[in-house]
Design an enzyme around this catalytic site. Structure first.
Site, mmCIF file in Angstrom:
data_model
loop_
_atom_site.group_PDB
_atom_site.id
_atom_site.type_symbol
_atom_site.label_atom_id
_atom_site.label_comp_id
_atom_site.label_asym_id
_atom_site.label_seq_id
_atom_site.Cartn_x
_atom_site.Cartn_y
_atom_site.Cartn_z
ATOM 1 N N GLU A 366 -16.326 -17.708 -0.362
ATOM 2 C CA GLU A 366 -15.863 -16.567 0.420
ATOM 3 C C GLU A 366 -16.943 -15.637 0.955
ATOM 4 O O GLU A 366 -16.973 -14.435 0.630
ATOM 5 C CB GLU A 366 -14.832 -15.771 -0.399
ATOM 6 C CG GLU A 366 -13.590 -16.581 -0.700
ATOM 7 C CD GLU A 366 -12.505 -15.806 -1.425
ATOM 8 O OE1 GLU A 366 -12.805 -14.722 -1.973
ATOM 9 O OE2 GLU A 366 -11.353 -16.284 -1.467
ATOM 10 N N GLU A 492 -8.681 -22.790 -0.923
ATOM 11 C CA GLU A 492 -7.856 -21.899 -1.748
ATOM 12 C C GLU A 492 -6.630 -21.499 -0.947
ATOM 13 O O GLU A 492 -6.727 -21.117 0.218
ATOM 14 C CB GLU A 492 -8.605 -20.622 -2.165
ATOM 15 C CG GLU A 492 -9.639 -20.798 -3.246
ATOM 16 C CD GLU A 492 -10.216 -19.456 -3.710
ATOM 17 O OE1 GLU A 492 -9.547 -18.409 -3.493
ATOM 18 O OE2 GLU A 492 -11.312 -19.454 -4.280
#
Length: 562
Positions: A366, A492
């Site tokens: 991320e 995810e």
């Protein structure tokens, strides 16, 4: 601010900060940052970016007493109840703002659990371990164990299946731009000394060999099309330095659950901290996992990989954060610089070279905030960093897939006021600025995508939600597969499934990924992910059949597709 009882104290604190704590920035004509997110560090001090301008990081952000400052929040007043717990620590709410709860666990016999809204136990039997705190259940209520009243602390055993669970908080903290956490553990360039490896190449009977890419597809050594559809099992990136749940059930139990329910791979999050000299795992139960309890974090990773290989599951490694204390915007921080990041990846790539169970590297989890895509600035262009790291990995292990996540904005104004998306989820920049590996047939792009329970995004507020999502997915990352540029892996995604729209959102995403041959890794196996929960319940045994069932149409237990 939280503490407003005495205005003079507040003003004194403010002026003290402005005049002395940020002098390295003020003397050069820059303002002090309002938060603690570090974008750059030089010999003068730490620097951040706010409103598009450089600013100096205040020295109070280094305070060990208030760890939440480094996350952009204040710390709570004593006695503030816990609203939610994540991998960074415990959070409360004061004046309608999040604040970090300072861990003041006493070493004497006082009842530390009262500060968290619970009583302390009369006995010493633990059924859950939370860092250095142990919890029991008495009279069907959670209680904190006072160590001074018990024998010397040892690895605890757990009872059989528990029916009582700690009241789960439904409030979840919105993701915001944060800097990395800090750690008191030793650092260094030498990896942990290994006394036993505890692993061997998996039997590899289900899908022999290594994987490559061809257009939007992932293919095996025979050129057959493969689809990855698996699940994350987190914990290796936290202070536990090992997958969560090993305090409650044996390793083989988790591998069996994953295999029996049709998932074909595991995403294994890790932190560079696990490779520091002297790194140790926490909370592995000696009764449930006697073979793991004395292993280093790296050796536990070995054991999980070995168990996966024997079961016919694949594994890819996810560098989730530099230190266990928190995620970072960029791929490096002062304690884990880019050189260390790449060296650790090469170390793991060498270690598992020749083991076909391990299929690739998710380079950094991320990227967001100051991490740009295609801006050309070496210190913050994530696309360029991914090229450097991916090519370095291939120098020592040419077999691995290189998995590159997006950032959180498109265009240089996106992270301030323009077009934004989930952390790691924005891949629009690929069209103009693709990742250029020396082995281009090993590149996989990865995005993260969540529902409204994680954060209420604008696209969730329109009347057509969730049927509006395919157009958004096309725009942010789906075009990459539709235009046959490269494979995309949704690394995810998850949901609490609180209402019908949550269910429809997840069904729509599975349908979209099936239709467009998008690969996926569900978040997550664990129950203790605050804003999504997982496939397993808090007894680490019961399977959420609704959630697991929605994923069924996308599962490919034997990998191969037509």
């Amino acid at each position: 601010m939280i503490y407003r009882e005495i205005i003079s104290v507040m003003m004194l604190s403010f002026f003290g900060k402005a005049l002395s704590s940020c002098t390295h920035a003020l003397k050069d004509g820059y303002n002090c940052c309002s938060g603690c997110s570090v974008s750059y560090e030089d010999e003068t001090g730490k620097w951040g970016i706010e409103n598009g301008q450089w600013c100096g990081i205040d020295s109070s952000c280094d305070s060990k007493d208030c760890w939440a400052l480094a996350e952009g929040y204040n710390c709570c007043s004593p006695g503030t109840p816990v609203s939610i717990t994540d991998s960074k620590g415990k959070w409360g709410i004061e004046n309608e703002e999040w604040c970090g709860i300072i861990d003041t666990t006493p070493s004497n016999g006082s009842c530390w659990a009262e500060a968290e809204g619970f009583r302390c136990c009369k006995g010493c039997e633990a059924i859950y371990i939370d860092g250095d705190k142990r919890w029991g259940v008495e009279n069907m209520e959670w209680c904190g164990i006072i160590e001074s009243n018990c024998k010397a602390k040892t690895t605890t055993t757990t009872k059989g299946k528990q029916t009582t669970t700690k009241d789960k908080q439904t409030t979840t903290k919105v993701k915001t731009t944060t800097s990395s956490g800090t750690s008191s553990k030793p650092t260094g360039d030498n990896h942990s000394t290994q006394t036993k490896y505890g692993w061997s190449p998996g039997n590899d009977q289900v899908l022999p060999g290594y994987l490559s890419t061809k257009g939007r597809h992932i293919v095996d050594e025979k050129g057959r099309k493969v689809r990855l559809a698996g699940i994350s099992w987190f914990g290796g990136e936290t202070t536990n330095l090992s997958p969560h749940g090993l305090w409650a059930k044996p390793l083989d139990h988790f591998i069996k659950v994953i295999k029996d329910h049709g998932y074909n791979h595991i995403r294994y999050p890790w932190t560079n901290e696990m490779l520091f000299p002297g790194a140790k795992t926490e909370s592995i139960n000696a009764m449930e996992n006697p073979d793991l309890v004395d292993l280093t974090p790296l050796e536990v990773m070995d054991a999980v990989i070995d168990a996966c290989g024997k079961a016919g599951l694949k594994v890819y490694l996810d560098r989730h954060r530099p230190l266990s204390g928190g995620q970072s915007e960029l791929w490096y921080i002062s304690k884990v610089d880019e050189k260390k990041w790449i060296e650790d990846w090469q170390f793991l790539a060498k270690r598992y070279k020749g083991n076909p169970t391990v299929i690739g590297a998710d380079l950094h989890n991320e990227p967001h905030g100051t991490a740009c895509w295609g801006c050309g600035e070496t210190q913050r262009d994530w696309r360029l960093a991914a090229e450097r790291c991916g090519n370095a990995i291939h120098e020592v292990n040419p077999d691995w897939l290189i998995i590159v996540e997006g950032n959180d904005h498109y265009g240089e104004e996106g992270w301030q006021k323009g077009e934004g998306y989930w952390w790691g989820g924005m891949l629009k920049g690929v069209k103009e600025n693709p990742v250029r590996l020396k082995k281009p047939n090993k590149l996989v792009y990865s995005a993260h995508d969540y529902d409204k329970n994680v954060h209420m995004q604008d696209w969730f507020k329109v009347s057509s939600f969730p049927d509006n999502m395919p157009e958004i997915w096309d725009d942010k990352w789906g075009y990459i597969v539709k235009e046959d540029i490269a494979p995309v892996l949704i690394g995810e995604f998850g949901s609490l499934l609180r209402d019908k729209t949550d269910v429809k959102w997840l069904q729509n995403l599975i349908s979209y990924m099936n239709k467009n041959t998008v690969h996926w890794t569900f978040w997550c196996l664990n129950p203790n992910s605050g804003d999504t929960e997982g496939i397993l319940g808090y007894d680490w045994e019961t399977v959420n059949t609704q959630k697991d069932g929605i994923l069924d149409p996308g599962k490919v237990p034997n990998f191969l597709i037509k």
